[in-house]
Design an enzyme around this catalytic site. Structure first.
Site, short mmCIF file in Angstrom:
data_model
loop_
_atom_site.label_atom_id
_atom_site.label_comp_id
_atom_site.label_asym_id
_atom_site.label_seq_id
_atom_site.Cartn_x
_atom_site.Cartn_y
_atom_site.Cartn_z
N GLN A 194 0.83 -1.22 0.00
CA GLN A 194 0.00 0.00 0.00
C GLN A 194 0.86 1.26 0.00
OE1 GLN A 194 -0.50 -2.65 1.95
NE2 GLN A 194 -2.65 -2.95 2.46
N ASP A 235 -6.46 1.27 12.61
CA ASP A 235 -7.68 0.50 12.31
C ASP A 235 -8.56 0.36 13.54
OD1 ASP A 235 -5.76 -0.36 10.05
OD2 ASP A 235 -7.78 -0.98 9.45
O1 MRU Z 1 -5.26 -3.51 4.84
P1 MRU Z 1 -5.55 -2.06 4.64
O2 MRU Z 1 -4.92 -1.50 3.41
O3 MRU Z 1 -7.04 -1.76 4.72
O4 MRU Z 1 -4.86 -1.36 5.88
C1 MRU Z 1 -5.01 0.02 6.06
C2 MRU Z 1 -4.28 0.56 7.23
O5 MRU Z 1 -3.67 -0.15 7.99
C3 MRU Z 1 -4.44 2.03 7.48
O6 MRU Z 1 -3.29 2.55 8.08
C4 MRU Z 1 -5.63 2.27 8.42
O7 MRU Z 1 -6.76 1.58 7.96
C5 MRU Z 1 -5.94 3.70 8.56
S1 MRU Z 1 -6.59 4.39 7.06
C6 MRU Z 1 -6.93 6.02 7.36
#
Ligand code: MRU
Length: 339
Positions: A194, A235
């Site tokens: 990501q 999260d």
């Molecule tokens: O697996 P993902 O891409 O959904 O993980 C996203 C993250 O860990 C982000 O840092 C978190 O959701 C915060 S988004 C504002």
């Protein structure tokens, strides 16, 4: 600013984040199952955006249904369960499902079309509020920095992960707006990249200076005195500040503490789980093992090798300098109300 999700006549349209940065591709989800799939496969991702997507998904489910009355209630419960089972860690998902449920309950006695309109209205509100909240988080967080800084981040906690502007990247955007950003260090964020695919793309779109590193370079970069702050998203945050975020966040926090670099979590209050005193009980999603065996669909190891693939880790609250929320900067003991 890039649009990640919108309603378009009888369908929810989402930006397919798995295609970035190679192409900007939108997908029309004409039934709610398509949205559940999109959440599971990371086409839509990031805690706040998962909540927004579920809200639109619940509205879409009622919009496209033929049920009325008691049958509609049973159906709505099943749809809620499908969304709740899509990704377990981000608490914003459950927060959004609860918020939509209260609208559904308030609509008791109305016909399906009227309920669908109210649900869609609420989803639109959640999306608009999220954008405003992130702008506020950004501006509050940016006030922490009075001179040029180099900021490290992991994963993507940006406009792509939210209703817009971003949380961690929202703070970074606002620092940039204030003229205080020297540059961003973006950790690539294996296994799904990501950081490399999304954060680099998103920041580059806004001409925000970014340097990409692989995750194992963070310690060295810090040791050279080239990082002034680490800012990450979340999260789920427990009452004591323990924070679930993308795998690798905990490692960065330990490194930041060793190098005496402030470590900030930026998140809306909807990411705080007031039912969780501490982080141990936060459910951590384990994802498909091929995400580790492969990079962008190509095996980089033996296809049969045993793998462990937790998608998130938990950073102990004691490693956090502060949590930046739309209500202000929250410092230890964080969200405890008993003292
Ligand atoms: O697996 P993902 O891409 O959904 O993980 C996203 C993250 O860990 C982000 O840092 C978190 O959701 C915060 S988004 C504002």
């Amino acid at each position: 600013m890039i649009t990640t999700i919108y309603w378009d006549q009888d369908a929810v349209v989402i930006l397919d984040q798995n295609e970035l940065p190679a192409q900007i591709k939108y997908i029309r989800c004409e039934d709610y199952h398509a949205l559940v799939r999109a959440i599971k496969t990371l086409q839509v991702r990031g805690a706040p955006l998962i909540g927004v997507a579920a809200a639109y998904g619940l509205a879409l489910a009622v919009w496209t249904s033929r049920e009325e009355s008691a049958a509609l209630e049973d159906y709505y419960l099943r749809v809620e369960q499908d969304f709740a089972a899509s990704r377990p860690t981000a608490v914003n998902l459950f927060w959004a499902i609860r918020r939509m449920r209260s609208v559904f309950d308030q609509c008791k006695g109305q016909n399906r079309a009227a309920i669908a309109r109210s649900l869609l209205n609420e989803a639109d509100k959640i999306l608009a509020e999220d954008l405003a909240i992130n702008q506020r988080i950004g501006d509050i967080g940016a006030r922490l920095f009075k001179e040029k800084v180099r900021v490290m981040t992991i994963c993507n906690a940006g406009a792509l992960a939210t209703g817009g502007y971003g949380t961690a990247l929202g703070v970074i955007r606002s620092i940039h707006k204030n003229g205080n950003l020297q540059q961003v260090w973006a950790c690539e964020t294996r296994p799904v990249l990501q950081g490399a695919r999304l954060t680099v793309w998103e920041l580059s779109q806004d001409q925000i200076p970014v340097t990409l590193i692989t995750d194992n370079m963070a310690a060295y970069v810090m040791s050279r005195g080239e990082v002034d702050a680490v800012i990450v998203g979340a999260d789920r945050i427990a009452v004591n500040g323990d924070t679930a975020n993308k795998i690798g966040t905990y490692g960065l926090a330990v490194l930041a503490a060793y190098h005496k670099i402030p470590f900030y979590v930026a998140a809306p209050m909807s990411t705080v789980d007031f039912n969780m005193d501490a982080g141990q009980k936060i459910p951590i999603e384990e994802r498909n093992h091929d995400e580790v065996r492969q990079i962008r669909g190509m095996y980089v190891t033996l296809p049969e090798v045993k793998v462990y693939n937790p998608a998130f880790d938990i950073t102990p609250g004691e490693l956090l300098t502060a949590v930046v929320t739309e209500t202000g900067i929250i410092r230890p003991p964080f969200f405890r109300t008993d003292i």
